[in-house]
Every structure is written in C-alpha cells, then in structure tokens.
Design an enzyme around this catalytic site. Structure first.
Site, PDB file in Angstrom:
ATOM      1  N   LEU A 273       7.747   0.342  14.786  1.00 43.95           N
ATOM      2  CA  LEU A 273       6.890  -0.005  15.924  1.00 43.95           C
ATOM      3  C   LEU A 273       5.658  -0.771  15.477  1.00 43.95           C
ATOM      4  CD1 LEU A 273       6.970   3.346  17.925  1.00 43.95           C
ATOM      5  CD2 LEU A 273       8.152   1.238  18.502  1.00 43.95           C
ATOM      6  N   GLY A 274       5.135  -0.432  14.313  1.00 49.93           N
ATOM      7  CA  GLY A 274       3.923  -1.102  13.854  1.00 49.93           C
ATOM      8  C   GLY A 274       3.475  -0.579  12.513  1.00 49.93           C
TER       9      GLY A 274
ATOM     10  N   GLY B 245      -3.500   0.487   8.557  1.00 55.69           N
ATOM     11  CA  GLY B 245      -4.073   1.309   7.498  1.00 55.69           C
ATOM     12  C   GLY B 245      -3.828   2.784   7.687  1.00 55.69           C
TER      13      GLY B 245
ATOM     14  N   GLY C  90      -0.776   3.987   8.404  1.00 56.89           N
ATOM     15  CA  GLY C  90       0.621   4.264   8.142  1.00 56.89           C
ATOM     16  C   GLY C  90       1.578   3.438   8.972  1.00 56.89           C
TER      17      GLY C  90
ATOM     18  N   VAL D 240       4.647   3.256  11.603  1.00 58.81           N
ATOM     19  CA  VAL D 240       5.123   4.066  12.715  1.00 58.81           C
ATOM     20  C   VAL D 240       6.521   3.598  13.104  1.00 58.81           C
ATOM     21  CG1 VAL D 240       4.674   4.869  15.055  1.00 58.81           C
ATOM     22  CG2 VAL D 240       2.766   4.365  13.534  1.00 58.81           C
TER      23      VAL D 240
ATOM     24  N   ASP E 185     -11.930   6.129  16.384  1.00 59.37           N
ATOM     25  CA  ASP E 185     -11.312   4.797  16.420  1.00 59.37           C
ATOM     26  C   ASP E 185     -10.694   4.533  17.798  1.00 59.37           C
ATOM     27  OD1 ASP E 185     -10.594   2.329  15.422  1.00 59.37           O
ATOM     28  OD2 ASP E 185      -8.717   3.036  14.533  1.00 59.37           O
TER      29      ASP E 185
END
Length: 709
Positions: A416-417, A420, A422, A424, A537
């Site tokens: 999925l992406g 920084g 990790g 996914v 974040d």
C-alpha cells in the site's frame, strides 16, 4: 482638526516643493506613514506621489464609496517587515479606513489619540512592536470597533473604566505588555459581544472581578495567566460557557477551586503555579478544619493536633508493624494464586535453561511458536523468548481475531505504501478478510519488553474513529503490526486525488463529518486513552476513510516503536506473501508543514498541542482545498500554499471575501456559508502560534459537534 490637517499639508509642501496635485487626499495622508519610517525608500518603493490614488500601493486596499469619484482607502496591511518608526497621527484622516495592520514591526512611541478619528476602524492589529504609553480610552469612541490586538509591546498603565463603552468589541488581546493595577468591576457586563479576552503576562494585581463571569459570548480561552492576581477564584467564572477554557497559571490565587459549571471541564494545567490553590483537578487536597467531634461539635485544628499527640510512640510502631504484616500476607496469597493458575495451564519446565547466544530457546511454551498468546502468564513466556536467536510469536491483542502466522505469510499481499514508519501491505486472509500489515524492520531485539508494553498500550485503544490494532509479531529479524484494513484510502487522496488534482467527491457535509470524527478520535487519544497518547504526526495521509467516509486515525504510537526497534524499517528487505517490491504510493520526503512551529525544533518533546495545531491545518485544507505541502517544481499546482496558516490569517485580517479562500467546489452549497465560517474560526484557534492559546481537543470536538447539528 482643520488646523491639524493644515499643518500636515504645510509640512508636506516644505518637504516636496513641487508635489503632484493629482494624488488623492487619502494618498497624501498615507505618505505621512512613509515619512515616519526609517529606510522608507526600500520599504515603500512603489508609494509614488505622482499616482492619482494609492490603491495600487503595496499593502493598501481601497473600495468605491458613494459620493466620491475616487476610491477610498479601507485597509492598511504592512506587517512583518521589521520597519522602525512611529505611527503618524495623520492616519486619523483616513475616515473610511476599516483595518489597520502594522504587526511584526518595530514601531515605537505611543499610539496617537488622533488615530481614532478614523471613525470606520473596526480592526487594529499592532502586536509585535515596541509601542509604549497607555491603552487609549479614545478607541472606545469608534462605533464599530471589533478587534484589538496590542500584544507584545511595552504598553503600561491600568485598564480604563471607559473600556465598557467598547460594546461592539469582540477580541481584546493585550498579552505580554506592562499593564498593572487592579482590573475594575463594572466593565465586563457591558461587553456583551466579547469572544476573546487575553490579559496574560502583565503586572495586574488584586482580585479577579466577579463580573468577568458575565461574559456570555466568550469562547476559546480566558487567559489571565502570569500576573499577580490574589484571593479566591470567583465562583461566577463557572457561569461562563462550558466550552471556555481557563488559564489562571502563575498567579497568587488561593483557596479551593470551585466545582460548578465551566470549572468541571478544566484540566490541572489551568491552575498550576498558584501555591495556595487546592482541590480538584489539582492533586493538592484542601484541608477541612471543621471535623465533627464525638459530641457533635466541630473541633478546632488545635484539638485535632492534641488528639494526634495522644498516640504514644509504642502504639504507632505497633500499628505500622501490623499494617506491614497485613500487606505481606495479602501479597503471599496473590503470588500463590498466580503460580497455581500458571501451573494449571499444563506447562512445566524441567530445568533452569537460559538463553544462549545461538540456537533455539529451551524455555517451555504452552503454545507453538506460530500461535496467538491470549493471557498474561503466557505473555511472560513470550517476553523471555524475545531474546536474540529466538523464534517469534504472533500475538493476538483482540481475542476474537484468530489466524496463524503461516496463513499470514502465505496470503496474497500487495504494497500500500512506504515511509519512514515502515512498509504497509494489504493482506487478504484465507477467510477473505483483509488486514493491514505494517513491517517495522529488524532491529531492537534487546528492547523486547519495551516493545511489548508499548504495543499493548496501543492495543487497548478502542474508539470508532481510531484504527484498531489486532495483533503483532515479534522476532529478532522481523516485527509486524496487524490492524484493520480501512477500505477507502486516506484523506490526502480524497482531497487531491492520486494524481494530485482536486477531487470533486467531497461535499461540505462529508468534509464536516470527517472533521468531527477526526476531532472525536483525537480527543479520545488525548483525554481517555490509557496512555493519554500524543499522536505527533496528524496529517491527511494518516486519516483513513471507509466507504461511508467515516474517518479513522492511524499511525499513532509508531514513532515510539520505531525508536525502540532502532532502525529504518523502510530500508529493510523482505516481503509478505510474495508481494512484489512495487511501491505505487511512494513519494519523496517533503517538509511537514502540518507540524506546529515548536515541533520543528530539533529534539523537542511532543505535546498534545502539537496535535491541535496539525488538526487545525487539516481543517484549513478541508476548507480551502489547498495543500500546505511544498511540492517539487515539476509537480507544483495552484492548490498548494507553502504556508497555509499565514495565507488564511492574512485573508481574514484583510477581510478578503470568503469566496477567495474557500474551496471553489464548496461554493455551490450556499446554505453552508455560516458553517464554513464557524469551522474557519475553530481552525484559526487551533493554529495559534503560542501553544498555550490553543484549546484542548475535547473543547474543539465539542465546538465542532455544534456546527450543523
């Protein structure tokens, strides 16, 4: 007045023997500001006396007024330029001037009384200068005055009683000056439109007036902190709207904190650094000197002291020993029950094996290495197996969620992406249920217990607007987090589309729904979660959406886990379920303009007010459709504003039409104009530069819930 104007024009003619006769009277008055500033040539390079009017000059806005052939000056916005000079009295000749904004400069001297001859003034922003003198009582002669911000100057004197004539005033901000004396009563009941009051960081003394509690329109924060107020906190403050936050820190207040009305919503921060304050929400209890005696009469403190003195040292020692023995006995019972339950699980160790530097752990285990662990005694065994060389376990946090590691590793997956925090993956299990799996990387085997404690705290968070963590996997060479898969992408893609272009799918009602749900989730993390989490974040890519556009906050707690593992998970090798290394969503790292200003300082410690600021920027993006992220030159679009907060604040200070700031896609929903404006005010409160002025998420969530309900 006529003599005053004549003297100015004589002065102007002496300086300019051959002036242009074409410049309007407003332009001539503005030239007095140019003359009053050092190094005016560079600061006012396009202020040309040969122009017919000043409407094209930098910082000047005009409008047509009936009865006049030339447009009239209605706004002056010359801020943040570090200009040194004084404010000329001739600005009072600008009778149609509505907004005066000179903040962030180095103007000195007093605020001229003649300035308030500009009878149309309704907003005066002079904060961040070096002005001296007193608060001008003449400002309340302005019939339309709504906004006054004189903060961060050197103004002194007392609050004049004539302030009560400012009946239309909505915001009075005079923080960080040198005002002193007592605040008179009788002012505040007359100021029925006051929304914001900030008298903090001055030298005020005496008691807090009781009638401040009659400010029924107040919202946000009543800030009286960092003064010298004494006496008890008036109970009347409880009559203020429940959404009002108090800031009474760093005074000399005493007595018990009232517990009525708006006081019930205040946290301990509001009352810190008042040594003689006591009662909830402070941890300092108030002593009750009037305990009833056996005869039913109230005993004095002295009698209580005498009663305590009546206990002999021997009796005190005997009571202490008895207490200690009782606690030890209860502890033995608890330990016995614990070990008896542990033994009943059918697990036994036959020796005193220790973890070696190589090979597999000899410690016993009730379940196979690929099974879920669902009770605390087994978790202890897991912790021991987490050492170097141990094989990992897949551990369920949610007992109703069951599958084995082999099933996870064999399942179909795709990326999925990557960031920084990790890689996914979306993994579809054998039963057809999709889950999101985040791969954290390989390091941190020496800090297993810290990792487990942190994951367990994250797993206890249960809220309909927060992504649920279901399980985790730990091994020296692999760390995974398994959570619910949210099916409709994230808010960043919903707003800008995967191609970066604006999306037409988000109506105003949908955006308001997303804002409310996100606020509820953040308020829960801040106020109700076991750890009182700080996310740290908040941004649109961390707000996931389901098919009904219900928002889910993701990625909270991950920064701490990454610190524990001590490596860069994005650079680690390995793929789940044979997923190809095709990172469709990978983007180069950009500066994070969702972060609060104080969060951009190296080694700063995250606070909840960071999240409040970031949430405010997300609200502004929902409202404007503009992204605060800096893009590369090849992908720059008109929907990006490098400093979205400043852009919106400037628009409000200059009273630009709402249509100039709001997302054009929302302009079709005319009935939502009041709601849009209300959310703008919430967003501006979130993005205050001073963290202490930002409301709590609980207050913000409550305010948003009222909009459109």
């Amino acid at each position: 007045m006529q003599l005053f104007s004549l003297s100015f024009f004589l002065f102007f003619f002496l300086l300019n023997p051959t002036p242009s006769l074409s410049l309007s009277s407003d332009g001539l008055s503005l030239l007095s500001l140019k003359s009053a500033v050092d190094d005016a040539a560079s600061a006012f390079s396009d202020w040309n006396e040969d122009d017919p009017n000043p409407c094209r000059w930098t910082g000047i806005s005009c409008m047509n007024v009936s009865g006049f052939s030339d447009p009239r000056v209605v706004g002056i916005a010359i801020s943040g330029r570090n200009l040194r000079g004084y404010i000329p009295s001739e600005l009072g000749n600008l009778f149609y001037l509505r907004r005066l904004n000179l903040h962030g400069n180095n103007f000195y001297g007093s605020i001229p009384v003649q300035l308030f001859n500009a009878s149309s003034l309704h907003s005066i922003f002079l904060y961040g200068n070096n002005l001296s003198g007193t608060l001008p009582p003449a400002m309340c002669q302005l019939p339309r005055l709504q906004n006054v911000d004189f903060s961060n100057n050197s103004l002194s004197g007392s609050i004049p009683e004539g302030l009560k004539k400012c009946k239309q005033l909505q915001r009075l901000v005079v923080t960080r000056n040198q005002f002193s004396g007592e605040i008179p009563e009788g002012i505040w009941p007359e100021m029925e439109n006051l929304v914001q009051l900030d008298l903090s960081s001055n030298e005020f003394n005496g008691s807090i007036p009781d009638d401040i509690g009659e400010l029924k329109s107040l919202s946000g924060t009543l800030n009286l902190s960092h003064n010298h107020f004494t006496g008890k906190i008036p109970k009347s403050l409880g009559n203020l709207p429940e959404t009002v936050s108090f800031d009474l820190r760093s005074n000399n207040l005493s007595g018990e904190i009232p517990q009525t009305g708006a006081f019930a919503n205040q946290g301990p921060t509001a009352f810190l650094n008042n040594p003689d304050l006591c009662g909830f929400p402070l941890q300092k209890s108030c002593r009750n000197p009037s305990r009833s005696s056996p005869e039913g009469q109230s005993s004095s403190p002295e009698s209580g002291t005498n009663a305590r003195k009546g206990l002999s040292p021997g009796l005190i020692i005997l009571i202490s020993v008895a207490d200690a023995a009782g606690v030890a006995f209860i502890g033995l019972i608890i330990v016995y029950i614990y070990w008896k339950n542990r033994d009943s699980q059918g697990c036994s160790c036959t020796g005193k094996e220790k973890l070696g530097s190589t090979g597999r752990s000899a410690l016993c285990s009730c379940l196979s290495a690929h099974s879920f662990q669902n009770n605390d005694s087994e978790m202890e065994s897991d912790k021991e197996r987490g050492g170097k060389g141990a094989e990992g376990d897949l551990v369920a946090i949610d007992k109703g969620f069951s599958f084995e590691l082999d099933e996870l590793l064999r399942a179909s997956a795709y990326v999925l992406g990557k960031s920084g925090l990790g890689i996914v993956y979306k993994v579809v299990l054998g039963n057809g249920v999709p889950v999101a799996v985040r791969r954290l990387g390989e390091g941190g085997e020496q800090r297993y217990k810290e990792f487990v404690a942190e994951v367990q705290a994250i797993g206890r968070v249960k809220h309909p607007n927060v992504v649920k963590l279901r399980a985790y996997y730990w091994a020296p060479d692999e760390k995974l987090l398994i959570s619910d898969f949210i099916s409709n992408g994230n808010l960043a893609n919903a707003l800008r589309g995967r191609s970066g272009q604006p999306s037409s799918s988000l109506s105003w009602s949908t955006r308001l729904k997303i804002a409310k749900g996100t606020a509820r989730g953040l308020a829960y993390l801040h106020e109700c979660s076991p750890r009182k989490f700080v996310h740290g974040d908040i941004k649109p890519s961390n707000i996931l959406l389901d098919n009904e556009f219900q928002p889910y906050i993701s990625d909270f707690g991950l920064n701490r886990l990454i610190t524990i593992t001590g490596n860069n998970p994005a650079s680690s090798g390995g793929f789940i379920g044979g997923a190809l290394p095709y990172l469709k969503s990978v983007q180069p790292e950009r500066p994070n303009n969702y972060k609060a200003p104080e969060a951009r300082v190296a080694n700063s410690r995250p606070t909840q007010k960071w999240d409040v600021y970031s949430f405010g920027v997300v609200l502004l993006e929902l409202l404007t459709g503009k992204s605060p992220e800096l893009s590369s030159p090849t992908t720059s679009t008109s929907t990006e504003v490098p400093d979205l907060v400043k852009w919106v604040r400037k628009g409000f200070e200059e009273e630009n039409p709402l249509s100039d700031m709001v997302d054009p896609l929302l302009l079709q929903e005319v009935q939502a104009k009041k709601e849009v404006l209300a959310v703008f005010h919430v967003a501006l409160a979130c993005t205050e530069g001073d963290p202490e002025l930002r409301p709590r998420m609980k207050t913000l969530s409550e305010n948003l819930e009222r909009i459109g309900s």
